[in-house]
Scaffold this motif. Sequence first.
Motif, PDB file in Angstrom:
ATOM      1  N   ILE A   1       0.847  -1.272  -0.008  1.00 55.04           N
ATOM      2  CA  ILE A   1      -0.074  -0.020   0.119  1.00 55.04           C
ATOM      3  C   ILE A   1       0.775   1.398   0.016  1.00 55.04           C
ATOM      4  CG2 ILE A   1      -1.570   1.293   1.549  1.00 55.04           C
ATOM      5  CD1 ILE A   1      -2.926  -1.400   1.890  1.00 55.04           C
ATOM      6  N   THR A   2       2.120   1.293   0.743  1.00 54.37           N
ATOM      7  CA  THR A   2       2.838   2.573   0.863  1.00 54.37           C
ATOM      8  C   THR A   2       3.560   2.496  -0.345  1.00 54.37           C
ATOM      9  OG1 THR A   2       4.558   1.091   2.049  1.00 54.37           O
ATOM     10  CG2 THR A   2       2.989   2.683   3.124  1.00 54.37           C
TER      11      THR A   2
ATOM     12  N   ILE B   1       2.995   0.890  -3.831  1.00 51.08           N
ATOM     13  CA  ILE B   1       2.158   0.763  -5.267  1.00 51.08           C
ATOM     14  C   ILE B   1       1.029   1.375  -5.236  1.00 51.08           C
ATOM     15  CG2 ILE B   1       1.417  -1.014  -6.914  1.00 51.08           C
ATOM     16  CD1 ILE B   1       4.386  -1.207  -6.581  1.00 51.08           C
ATOM     17  N   TYR B   2       0.461   2.016  -6.129  1.00 54.76           N
ATOM     18  CA  TYR B   2      -0.965   2.432  -6.502  1.00 54.76           C
ATOM     19  C   TYR B   2      -1.780   1.146  -7.068  1.00 54.76           C
ATOM     20  CZ  TYR B   2      -5.406   4.131  -7.186  1.00 54.76           C
ATOM     21  OH  TYR B   2      -6.920   4.073  -7.305  1.00 54.76           O
TER      22      TYR B   2
ATOM     23  N   ARG C   1      -7.529   0.004  -3.499  1.00 58.69           N
ATOM     24  CA  ARG C   1      -7.252  -0.773  -2.241  1.00 58.69           C
ATOM     25  C   ARG C   1      -8.340  -1.739  -1.917  1.00 58.69           C
ATOM     26  NH1 ARG C   1      -2.489   0.996  -2.828  1.00 58.69           N
ATOM     27  NH2 ARG C   1      -1.908   3.097  -1.966  1.00 58.69           N
TER      28      ARG C   1
ATOM     29  N   TYR D   1      -7.001   2.512  10.676  1.00 59.80           N
ATOM     30  CA  TYR D   1      -7.292   3.687  11.487  1.00 59.80           C
ATOM     31  C   TYR D   1      -7.065   3.109  13.052  1.00 59.80           C
ATOM     32  CZ  TYR D   1      -7.978   6.713   7.742  1.00 59.80           C
ATOM     33  OH  TYR D   1      -7.846   7.513   6.470  1.00 59.80           O
TER      34      TYR D   1
ATOM     35  N   PHE E   1     -17.850   5.411   1.967  1.00 62.67           N
ATOM     36  CA  PHE E   1     -17.025   5.622   2.984  1.00 62.67           C
ATOM     37  C   PHE E   1     -15.559   4.918   2.811  1.00 62.67           C
ATOM     38  CE2 PHE E   1     -15.185   3.958   7.092  1.00 62.67           C
ATOM     39  CZ  PHE E   1     -14.874   4.974   7.937  1.00 62.67           C
TER      40      PHE E   1
ATOM     41  N   LYS F   1     -13.582   7.138   0.319  1.00 62.68           N
ATOM     42  CA  LYS F   1     -13.305   8.478   0.933  1.00 62.68           C
ATOM     43  C   LYS F   1     -11.861   8.144   1.788  1.00 62.68           C
ATOM     44  CE  LYS F   1     -13.557  12.473   1.998  1.00 62.68           C
ATOM     45  NZ  LYS F   1     -13.147  13.484   1.198  1.00 62.68           N
ATOM     46  N   ILE F   2     -11.926   7.201   2.578  1.00 60.49           N
ATOM     47  CA  ILE F   2     -10.852   7.205   3.606  1.00 60.49           C
ATOM     48  C   ILE F   2      -9.550   6.399   2.912  1.00 60.49           C
ATOM     49  CG2 ILE F   2     -12.337   7.094   5.571  1.00 60.49           C
ATOM     50  CD1 ILE F   2     -11.658   4.259   5.740  1.00 60.49           C
ATOM     51  N   GLU F   3      -9.899   5.629   1.859  1.00 57.51           N
ATOM     52  CA  GLU F   3      -8.889   5.105   1.037  1.00 57.51           C
ATOM     53  C   GLU F   3      -7.781   5.686   0.719  1.00 57.51           C
ATOM     54  OE1 GLU F   3      -8.703   2.896  -3.218  1.00 57.51           O
ATOM     55  OE2 GLU F   3      -8.657   4.903  -2.655  1.00 57.51           O
ATOM     56  N   ARG F   4      -7.953   7.198  -0.022  1.00 64.17           N
ATOM     57  CA  ARG F   4      -6.830   7.943  -0.344  1.00 64.17           C
ATOM     58  C   ARG F   4      -5.748   8.171   0.717  1.00 64.17           C
ATOM     59  NH1 ARG F   4      -8.286  11.963  -4.265  1.00 64.17           N
ATOM     60  NH2 ARG F   4      -7.172  13.476  -2.970  1.00 64.17           N
ATOM     61  N   ALA F   5      -6.231   8.211   1.795  1.00 70.55           N
ATOM     62  CA  ALA F   5      -5.096   8.488   2.990  1.00 70.55           C
ATOM     63  C   ALA F   5      -4.362   7.044   3.560  1.00 70.55           C
ATOM     64  CB  ALA F   5      -5.785   9.106   4.204  1.00 70.55           C
TER      65      ALA F   5
ATOM     66  N   ALA G   1      -2.194   5.197   2.475  1.00 69.91           N
ATOM     67  CA  ALA G   1      -0.805   4.918   2.480  1.00 69.91           C
ATOM     68  C   ALA G   1       0.095   6.027   3.518  1.00 69.91           C
ATOM     69  CB  ALA G   1      -0.121   5.490   1.043  1.00 69.91           C
ATOM     70  N   ASP G   2      -0.696   7.018   3.986  1.00 70.42           N
ATOM     71  CA  ASP G   2      -0.100   7.972   4.752  1.00 70.42           C
ATOM     72  C   ASP G   2      -0.388   7.478   6.087  1.00 70.42           C
ATOM     73  OD1 ASP G   2       0.598   9.478   2.715  1.00 70.42           O
ATOM     74  OD2 ASP G   2      -1.090  10.865   2.876  1.00 70.42           O
ATOM     75  N   VAL G   3      -1.391   6.846   6.359  1.00 74.53           N
ATOM     76  CA  VAL G   3      -1.879   6.529   7.912  1.00 74.53           C
ATOM     77  C   VAL G   3      -1.253   5.061   8.283  1.00 74.53           C
ATOM     78  CG1 VAL G   3      -3.993   5.937   9.120  1.00 74.53           C
ATOM     79  CG2 VAL G   3      -3.882   7.984   7.668  1.00 74.53           C
TER      80      VAL G   3
ATOM     81  N   PHE H   1      -3.194   8.548  14.847  1.00 77.39           N
ATOM     82  CA  PHE H   1      -3.939   8.781  13.471  1.00 77.39           C
ATOM     83  C   PHE H   1      -5.301   9.096  13.593  1.00 77.39           C
ATOM     84  CE2 PHE H   1      -0.331   9.048  10.963  1.00 77.39           C
ATOM     85  CZ  PHE H   1       0.478   8.184  11.236  1.00 77.39           C
TER      86      PHE H   1
ATOM     87  N   SER I   1       2.849   8.783  -8.514  1.00 73.17           N
ATOM     88  CA  SER I   1       2.164   7.537  -8.734  1.00 73.17           C
ATOM     89  C   SER I   1       0.760   7.319  -7.952  1.00 73.17           C
ATOM     90  CB  SER I   1       2.933   6.318  -8.615  1.00 73.17           C
ATOM     91  OG  SER I   1       3.379   6.386  -7.159  1.00 73.17           O
TER      92      SER I   1
ATOM     93  N   ILE J   1       0.079   7.294  -4.900  1.00 74.05           N
ATOM     94  CA  ILE J   1      -0.120   6.438  -3.714  1.00 74.05           C
ATOM     95  C   ILE J   1      -0.765   7.452  -2.471  1.00 74.05           C
ATOM     96  CG2 ILE J   1       1.284   5.259  -1.864  1.00 74.05           C
ATOM     97  CD1 ILE J   1       3.254   4.246  -4.343  1.00 74.05           C
TER      98      ILE J   1
ATOM     99  N   TYR K   1      -1.661  11.802  -2.008  1.00 75.49           N
ATOM    100  CA  TYR K   1      -2.124  12.928  -2.608  1.00 75.49           C
ATOM    101  C   TYR K   1      -1.470  14.133  -1.835  1.00 75.49           C
ATOM    102  CZ  TYR K   1      -5.591   9.551  -4.305  1.00 75.49           C
ATOM    103  OH  TYR K   1      -5.912   8.562  -4.781  1.00 75.49           O
TER     104      TYR K   1
ATOM    105  N   PRO L   1       3.134   1.751 -11.918  1.00 77.64           N
ATOM    106  CA  PRO L   1       3.019   2.224 -10.391  1.00 77.64           C
ATOM    107  C   PRO L   1       4.068   1.548  -9.364  1.00 77.64           C
ATOM    108  CG  PRO L   1       1.497   0.573 -10.761  1.00 77.64           C
ATOM    109  CD  PRO L   1       2.269   0.887 -12.136  1.00 77.64           C
TER     110      PRO L   1
END
Lengths: 259, 239
Positions: free
Chosen positions: A96-97, A99-100, A103, A167, A247, A250-254, A256-258, B23, B82, B84, B86, B100
């Motif tokens: 996940i962190t 490759i796009y 998810r 999360y 839902f 919506k949360i999927e975008r984040a 990789a950061d979370v 988080f 890519s 992953i 934003y 990717p």
Amino acid sequence: MDIIKRIIKYRQLFIVLVWREFAVRYRYTIIGVMWAGLQPLSMMLLFTFIFTYIMKIHVSAYPSFIFYFAGLIPWTFFAHSINSSIPSLTNHYQLITKIYFPRELLPLSSIATALLDFVICAVILFVFIVIYQIPLTWNALWLFPLVVLLVVFTTSVSLFLAGLNVYYRDVRLASNFLIQLWFFMSPVMYSVDSLGTKMKLMLFLNPLTFIIENMRRVLLEGRGIVLWQMAFVCVVIGVFYVVLTKFFIKIERAFADVI
Amino acid sequence: MSSDEYTLKLDGVWKKYSTTDFFHKSIREEIVGLFNRKKDDTLSKDEFWALRDINLEFKQGDVVGLYGTNGAGKTTILKIISSITYPTIGSITVNGTVAPLIEVGAGFHPDLTGRENIYVNGTIIGMQIKEIKEKMDNIIAFSELAAFIDMPVKKYSSGMYLRLGFAIAVNSSAGILLFDEIMSVSDGAFQQKCIDKIKELKRENRTIVMVSHNLSLLRETADKIYLIKDSTAVPMSAG
């Protein structure tokens, strides 16, 4: 609908992920894919033993082990899907962190693997039906929309919980206990048939009650479906699906950061 | 500009990260964000800018190197390209398919054989199953692992692992290729082979973005190099 579009776009990856999960699961095992049938079959034996010899409950006109097995198959699909999709995202944090890809493919491939097990068990059930000469009627065709409802409902719940688990890892810890509660709330080892209206209505708050109960009715008892109930459950599950997948996206975008 | 050209543009990209482990806040922000759309361009406690006002434009056939120390933000740029992750502020425009790819051997499963993992990794980086079948011999030949290809990859050495991953990556048909520190670990001979392959991809007019902290390696392949320092990008002389 968004999710379906995304899967179609990434179908090749989806196929490979499902194959990977299925291949890895039964690699280095002796009885291999027979594991798929083993768990529901052993639960079936247990229930049959307990409720025939210890508690002496009469559940059906046909052999009671078929009654239990027919309930256990959709239940096992649901429980396995939830159980394997909740950690599917967090276990693949490296992917996940780096490759796009959409998810949802990860939990969905867990569900697809559970669905393959479901099909294997369904074949075993069919063998039982033939051996014990349970008459099939046209009502058995209701099985197909019921399976669709089961898959859509399972998918919605799995995506929601898997996403939330990114999360809050509490989800994973709570899931065992949650699934156990859910099991007793679903008509796997009993039927809602003999219960009073109030009790029935309460149990029907759980969409699985309708699905499991009716799967058994249409297949083993040759009975039809109450149409208004079917329509109601379709609406409920439809709303579930739309809200929970929205839902997730919506949360999927984040993630990789979370994660 | 015709639409089949592969171009890539980062326009005033800022990216905010948090240093804390909690988080819980972020999901609440997502939900609240559903109702009121506000761009948060201010830092709160425990937050920092991983990228600050990055403006980059890559054209078809560009081989771009991103050079910088660890933690400077190089990989974050690749992650944004890519999709992953934003950008917090700013926008990115991508024309063409991005492989990717950030790391070699993504999705390799230790219990699967090399050949099976070629399918897994290949589809993950965006190849079609049919395409992988066609390229299978090429991939195996490039990796020089023909003798071990039907062995589970858990028995591979890290060098073999890397070679297989790279062999799959360079066979991708995507127009924009992203490489993150992928050549720094392999031995000299294989490294040379990779450099040659990158030059060959360049002749095919593909866009390549490479990240490395090995400047001489970048100088040998890239025709544009940016120094990523303190979360910003500064052009450097190449070659």
